[in-house]
Write an enzyme that holds these catalytic residues in place. Structure first.
Site, PDB file in Angstrom:
ATOM      1  N   ASP A  67      31.094 137.707  95.747  1.00 32.98           N
ATOM      2  CA  ASP A  67      30.326 138.834  95.204  1.00 32.98           C
ATOM      3  C   ASP A  67      31.060 139.529  94.071  1.00 32.98           C
ATOM      4  O   ASP A  67      32.229 139.258  93.805  1.00 32.98           O
ATOM      5  CB  ASP A  67      29.979 139.833  96.325  1.00 32.98           C
ATOM      6  CG  ASP A  67      31.174 140.146  97.232  1.00 32.98           C
ATOM      7  OD1 ASP A  67      32.316 139.848  96.850  1.00 32.98           O
ATOM      8  OD2 ASP A  67      30.953 140.693  98.326  1.00 32.98           O
ATOM      9  N   ASP A 136      30.200 148.113 108.724  1.00 29.96           N
ATOM     10  CA  ASP A 136      28.790 148.061 109.133  1.00 29.96           C
ATOM     11  C   ASP A 136      28.352 146.637 109.494  1.00 29.96           C
ATOM     12  O   ASP A 136      27.160 146.366 109.622  1.00 29.96           O
ATOM     13  CB  ASP A 136      27.877 148.651 108.037  1.00 29.96           C
ATOM     14  CG  ASP A 136      27.918 147.842 106.734  1.00 29.96           C
ATOM     15  OD1 ASP A 136      28.640 146.822 106.658  1.00 29.96           O
ATOM     16  OD2 ASP A 136      27.212 148.234 105.794  1.00 29.96           O
ATOM     17  N   HIS A 138      28.690 143.896 107.684  1.00 31.95           N
ATOM     18  CA  HIS A 138      28.238 143.006 106.601  1.00 31.95           C
ATOM     19  C   HIS A 138      29.233 141.873 106.342  1.00 31.95           C
ATOM     20  O   HIS A 138      30.429 142.003 106.610  1.00 31.95           O
ATOM     21  CB  HIS A 138      27.960 143.790 105.306  1.00 31.95           C
ATOM     22  CG  HIS A 138      29.157 144.351 104.606  1.00 31.95           C
ATOM     23  ND1 HIS A 138      29.086 145.459 103.788  1.00 31.95           N
ATOM     24  CD2 HIS A 138      30.462 143.967 104.567  1.00 31.95           C
ATOM     25  CE1 HIS A 138      30.267 145.709 103.278  1.00 31.95           C
ATOM     26  NE2 HIS A 138      31.133 144.829 103.737  1.00 31.95           N
ATOM     27  N   GLU A 143      24.233 143.703 103.373  1.00 30.50           N
ATOM     28  CA  GLU A 143      24.203 144.934 104.175  1.00 30.50           C
ATOM     29  C   GLU A 143      23.184 144.806 105.307  1.00 30.50           C
ATOM     30  O   GLU A 143      22.343 143.897 105.298  1.00 30.50           O
ATOM     31  CB  GLU A 143      23.830 146.106 103.255  1.00 30.50           C
ATOM     32  CG  GLU A 143      24.793 146.325 102.090  1.00 30.50           C
ATOM     33  CD  GLU A 143      26.135 146.894 102.508  1.00 30.50           C
ATOM     34  OE1 GLU A 143      26.581 146.659 103.662  1.00 30.50           O
ATOM     35  OE2 GLU A 143      26.767 147.576 101.677  1.00 30.50           O
TER      36      GLU A 143
HETATM   37  P1  PGA Z   1      37.997 145.193 103.601  1.00 30.62           P
HETATM   38  O1  PGA Z   1      36.457 144.930 103.304  1.00 30.62           O
HETATM   39  O2  PGA Z   1      38.637 143.855 103.701  1.00 30.62           O
HETATM   40  O3  PGA Z   1      38.502 145.960 102.418  1.00 30.62           O
HETATM   41  O4  PGA Z   1      38.067 145.955 104.886  1.00 30.62           O
HETATM   42  C1  PGA Z   1      35.788 143.960 104.037  1.00 30.62           C
HETATM   43  C2  PGA Z   1      34.334 143.888 103.623  1.00 30.62           C
HETATM   44  O5  PGA Z   1      33.753 144.911 103.254  1.00 30.62           O
HETATM   45  O6  PGA Z   1      33.768 142.794 103.684  1.00 30.62           O
END
Ligand code: PGA
Length: 260
Positions: A67, A136, A138, A143
């Site tokens: 992404d 959350d 995702h 999302e």
């Molecule tokens: P993070 O993010 O590794 O910074 O905790 C993970 C994500 O949002 O997929």
């Protein structure tokens, strides 16, 4: 789904790097799906060490990132292009032409998304996809509410994600609202999935993903549908797993299991 729990972040990172290194050693032209965020940083550090100290060779590898934020140019210090260059690509020998990160500044997102999907297919599909997990639930920027059949497209970030990611920006207002992201359906087509999680703020998401129902409300739960997915979690991220003892038991007995 194989759930492997380690004591700490370092062990999770090293175990993740081992999986990637084995794939690259067995298939020099492997196609790697890569992720950004704080979680894979330790894994990338270990891959860099394996490259520098043990000659792990990326010269025939192709990469696809999950992404990118819409609106951030590749040289913006919070873009995922920049993150990948700084934290992995500039330290290893993957050819620049083999690197793919979704564009955050294309003039035609729909056309770009279609092209990105086609490039993955032309490269022969992704051998292993590295994933983090949002608080959350995702994966990539899929999302809650994202279709489990979704493809690469524009997503509007959830408020929770904007809050979680505000720590990297000067203020919450600076966090982009949109992202271009591989879909859950795109991710599920990778031949192997490797999801890493550490820290107490991931405990609920990991429990939902591993032991909850398959649901758009936790897109990481789609890993349950994949025939070859590994979840690597540290003790804190694994804290809410009800079947923890069984997962540890499986790992303890793995050396004795028939392999043929
Ligand atoms: P993070 O993010 O590794 O910074 O905790 C993970 C994500 O949002 O997929």
């Amino acid at each position: 789904m194989e759930v492997i729990i380690h004591r700490n972040y370092e062990d999770v990172s090293n175990a993740g790097a081992e999986v990637i290194a084995e794939i690259v050693n067995n298939k020099p032209n492997a196609v790697l799906g890569l992720a950004t965020g704080s979680t894979p940083l330790g894994l990338y550090k270990e891959l860099i060490s394996l490259h520098k100290d043990e000659g792990l060779d990326f010269s025939h590898v192709t990469t696809f990132n999950l992404d990118e934020y819409v609106g951030l140019a590749p040289d913006h210090d919070q873009s995922y292009h920049y993150f990948m260059h700084e934290n992995l690509f500039k330290h290893i020998n993957v050819p620049a032409d083999n690197i793919h990160v979704p564009s955050g500044t294309t003039r035609n997102y729909q056309a770009f998304c279609d092209w990105y999907e086609r490039r993955i297919a032309e490269a022969g599909g992704i051998d292993v996809q590295v994933l983090g997990i949002g608080s959350d639930g995702h994966i990539a920027f899929n999302e809650p509410g994202s279709s489990l059949g979704s493809r690469t497209r524009i997503k509007t970030l959830a408020k929770q994600t904007i809050e979680d990611n505000a720590r990297f920006f000067e203020s919450q207002q600076d966090v982009p609202i949109y992202a271009i992201t591989m879909g859950v359906g795109t991710i599920l087509e990778a031949r192997k999935l490797l999801l890493l999680a550490n820290g107490a703020n991931k405990a609920k998401a990991i429990a939902d993903a591993v032991e909850g129902p398959v649901s758009v409300m936790c897109t990481a739960s789609a890993l349950q549908l994949h025939p070859d997915s590994i979840v690597l979690a540290d003790d804190k991220a694994a804290a809410n797993l009800e079947m923890r003892e069984y997962y540890d038991w499986i790992q303890a007995n793995k050396p004795g299991a028939p392999t043929q």
